[in-house]
Design a protein around this motif. Structure first.
Motif, short mmCIF file in Angstrom:
data_model
loop_
_atom_site.label_atom_id
_atom_site.label_comp_id
_atom_site.label_asym_id
_atom_site.label_seq_id
_atom_site.Cartn_x
_atom_site.Cartn_y
_atom_site.Cartn_z
N ARG A 1 0.81 -1.22 0.00
CA ARG A 1 0.00 0.00 0.00
C ARG A 1 0.84 1.26 0.00
NH1 ARG A 1 -5.27 1.52 0.65
NH2 ARG A 1 -5.87 -0.67 0.79
N TYR A 2 2.04 1.19 0.61
CA TYR A 2 2.88 2.38 0.73
C TYR A 2 4.27 2.11 0.14
CZ TYR A 2 -0.78 3.03 4.22
OH TYR A 2 -2.00 3.11 4.86
N PRO A 3 4.36 2.02 -1.18
CA PRO A 3 5.63 1.63 -1.80
C PRO A 3 6.76 2.63 -1.59
CG PRO A 3 4.06 2.36 -3.47
CD PRO A 3 3.29 2.23 -2.19
N LEU A 4 6.44 3.89 -1.31
CA LEU A 4 7.50 4.88 -1.11
C LEU A 4 7.93 5.02 0.34
CD1 LEU A 4 6.50 7.85 -3.47
CD2 LEU A 4 8.26 6.10 -3.82
N ALA A 5 7.15 4.49 1.26
CA ALA A 5 7.49 4.64 2.68
C ALA A 5 8.71 3.81 3.04
CB ALA A 5 6.30 4.21 3.54
N ALA A 6 9.43 4.27 4.06
CA ALA A 6 10.53 3.48 4.63
C ALA A 6 9.90 2.50 5.61
CB ALA A 6 11.52 4.39 5.34
N VAL A 7 9.91 1.23 5.25
CA VAL A 7 9.27 0.19 6.07
C VAL A 7 10.37 -0.69 6.65
CG1 VAL A 7 7.65 -1.73 6.09
CG2 VAL A 7 7.22 0.24 4.62
N GLY A 8 10.45 -0.75 7.97
CA GLY A 8 11.56 -1.45 8.60
C GLY A 8 11.14 -2.49 9.62
N PHE A 9 12.06 -3.42 9.87
CA PHE A 9 11.86 -4.47 10.88
C PHE A 9 13.08 -4.49 11.77
CE2 PHE A 9 12.45 -8.92 12.27
CZ PHE A 9 11.23 -9.13 12.93
N PHE A 10 12.87 -4.32 13.09
CA PHE A 10 13.98 -4.30 14.04
C PHE A 10 13.75 -5.39 15.08
CE2 PHE A 10 16.50 -2.61 17.61
CZ PHE A 10 17.70 -2.38 16.95
#
Length: 307
Positions: free
Chosen positions: A181-190
């Motif tokens: 849905r948000y291809p430009l967002a910075a999506v992270g996993f920590f």
């Protein structure tokens, strides 16, 4: 304001921590980020000392509070990053601006009522992904920009090999849901693990490092923008309170917290015009950027004038 929330125990520590410059490089040098590991140890020592150690709950909230502080260190505004350092933890920036403009008495009354209005100031940030709503642990979002940064955090303190496949499956599904849905967002996993894994289940640690690498976006495959791993541990006798310590040397640089934060922050600036996040860019690029921060009201005014 109201009764304490899951972050309240961390508020005094954050209030006493100066917002220092996180970037270690000089002008013209390659980006190099320096996380405040001492602060992370202090925050996570709170649930450990109180015996509230679990993979969810207050321990996990300590990780969220630390990442939010790191984003504020990098130049993002106090009201841009959720969870906020004070209650309410999630507050639309536009409402925060309104509160600053209201007479003090009115603003104080609105702030008092906000915790009773979860639709306005919710305790958690939930965003709609491609397939389902997802509670995001750390978030930067505005109505005029949409979600810009979305971080999911997980802690694993025992039964490492047994539960690792489930963490992998959940994380991969969340990445596809949010990036879809948000291809430009910075999506992270920590991911935070207890360092006992190094001795008790070294094979599970190798699988963890491999998992952290494979969860990243590869050629538009809907993986994460960035992923990171931290190892923590604590010990203490009956005469002393346990203190949480970071084990940084055992983590490969390409999966450590520093590269994670650097990649997430850089991505936000990479996909937005230079008139947004000017303070973040100036710190990261080690130079004064000769443009003013543009707000949505400024942009609309310019568009009206052009017409």
């Amino acid at each position: 304001m109201s009764k304490p929330d899951a972050f309240s125990a961390y508020d005094p520590i954050l209030a006493q921590t100066p917002s220092s410059d996180p970037w270690l490089h000089g002008p013209g040098e390659a980006r190099r980020y320096g996380p405040d590991f001492d602060l992370l140890g202090k925050l996570l020592s709170v649930p450990v000392q109180s015996g509230e150690v679990s993979e969810s709950g207050r321990f996990a909230k300590g990780i969220d509070a630390w990442l939010s502080h790191e984003l504020r260190r990098s130049g993002f505004g106090e009201d841009e990053v959720w969870p906020r350092a004070t209650r309410p933890r999630v507050l639309p920036r536009d409402l925060a601006v309104l509160l600053d403009k209201l007479p003090n008495k009115v603003a104080d009354e609105v702030r008092r009522r906000l915790p009773q209005l979860p639709s306005v100031g919710p305790a958690d940030a939930k965003v709609l992904g491609r397939a389902y709503y997802k509670q995001v642990d750390v978030c930067i979002a505005r109505w005029d920009r949409g979600p810009e940064l979305l971080i999911s955090t997980k802690a694993q303190l025992s039964s490492f090999g047994k539960n690792l496949p489930n963490r992998f499956e959940e994380a991969y599904g969340d990445a596809a849901n949010l990036r879809g849905r948000y291809p430009l967002a910075a999506v992270g996993f920590f991911f935070v693990q207890r360092a006992t894994i190094l001795e008790s289940e070294p094979d599970a640690f190798e699988r963890t490092v491999d998992m952290i690498r494979k969860l990243r976006d590869l050629e538009g495959a809907n993986g994460y923008t960035a992923t990171g791993l931290a190892l923590v541990d604590w010990s203490g006798s009956a005469d002393e309170l346990p203190q949480v310590n970071l084990h940084s040397d055992e983590i490969p640089d390409d999966v450590g917290p520093a590269q994670f934060l650097s990649a997430m922050i850089h991505h936000v600036t990479k996909v937005t015009p230079v008139v947004h996040h000017v303070a973040v860019r100036s710190k990261m690029e080690r130079r004064g950027i000769p443009v003013a921060e543009q707000d949505s009201a400024d942009a609309m005014a310019e568009a009206s004038g052009a017409e």
